[in-house]
Design an enzyme around this catalytic site. Structure first.
Site, PDB file in Angstrom:
ATOM      1  N   ALA A  10      -1.770   6.891   1.179  1.00  0.00           N
ATOM      2  CA  ALA A  10      -0.689   6.218   1.892  1.00  0.00           C
ATOM      3  C   ALA A  10       0.506   7.147   2.149  1.00  0.00           C
ATOM      4  O   ALA A  10       1.454   6.764   2.818  1.00  0.00           O
ATOM      5  CB  ALA A  10      -0.229   4.983   1.116  1.00  0.00           C
ATOM      6  N   CYS A  11       0.453   8.351   1.626  1.00  0.00           N
ATOM      7  CA  CYS A  11       1.569   9.304   1.726  1.00  0.00           C
ATOM      8  C   CYS A  11       1.286  10.330   2.816  1.00  0.00           C
ATOM      9  O   CYS A  11       0.277  11.037   2.777  1.00  0.00           O
ATOM     10  CB  CYS A  11       1.756   9.999   0.384  1.00  0.00           C
ATOM     11  SG  CYS A  11       2.916  11.380   0.405  1.00  0.00           S
TER      12      CYS A  11
END
Length: 140
Positions: A10-11
């Site tokens: 998600a980064c």
């Protein structure tokens, strides 16, 4: 050559680092640490190898650090480590391990020093920012 990336899909920075590693011709071992978690010896070894402390590796944004009171400078390194074990998201990422060393790769181009072979340019981050030009020189 074996490379390990402690990755959060998600980064954006973590995704950029993974893409840079793959562009160098290596398929790394990808550890989604949010699902696997950490062990105390593992974190201590990673931090020691990367020259980090729990405080310097603490993710202070987009994490529960503030709510848990961990931003107070009086909070000990041991307490930070305890919380990192309970809440893996508190560890800043991505941490990359290669034969050339261990590093918290923020910004994402920090991974270049850990690679045996630099990717061919041009190479761009997800947001379109150029990392390597046509000659393979870092421009960031």
């Amino acid at each position: 050559m074996s490379i390990v990336i402690h990755h959060n899909p998600a980064c954006g920075t973590s995704r950029n680092v993974l893409a840079i590693i793959r562009a160098s011709g290596v398929e790394p071992v990808v550890i989604d640490y949010l699902h696997t978690g950490w062990t105390r010896p593992q974190l201590q070894a990673l931090f020691a190898a990367a020259g980090l402390t729990p405080r310097s590796a603490l993710r202070t944004t987009k994490s529960p650090a503030k709510e848990l009171g961990l931003l107070d400078p009086e909070v000990s390194e041991e307490v930070l480590l305890d919380h990192m074990l309970e809440h893996p998201v508190l560890v800043n990422r991505p941490i990359v391990c290669s034969p050339k060393g261990v590093r918290l790769c923020r910004p994402s181009e920090a991974v270049l020093d850990l690679l045996e072979t630099r990717p061919k340019g041009p190479l761009y981050k997800e947001d379109g920012e150029m990392i390597l030009n046509e000659q393979g020189d870092c421009v960031v």
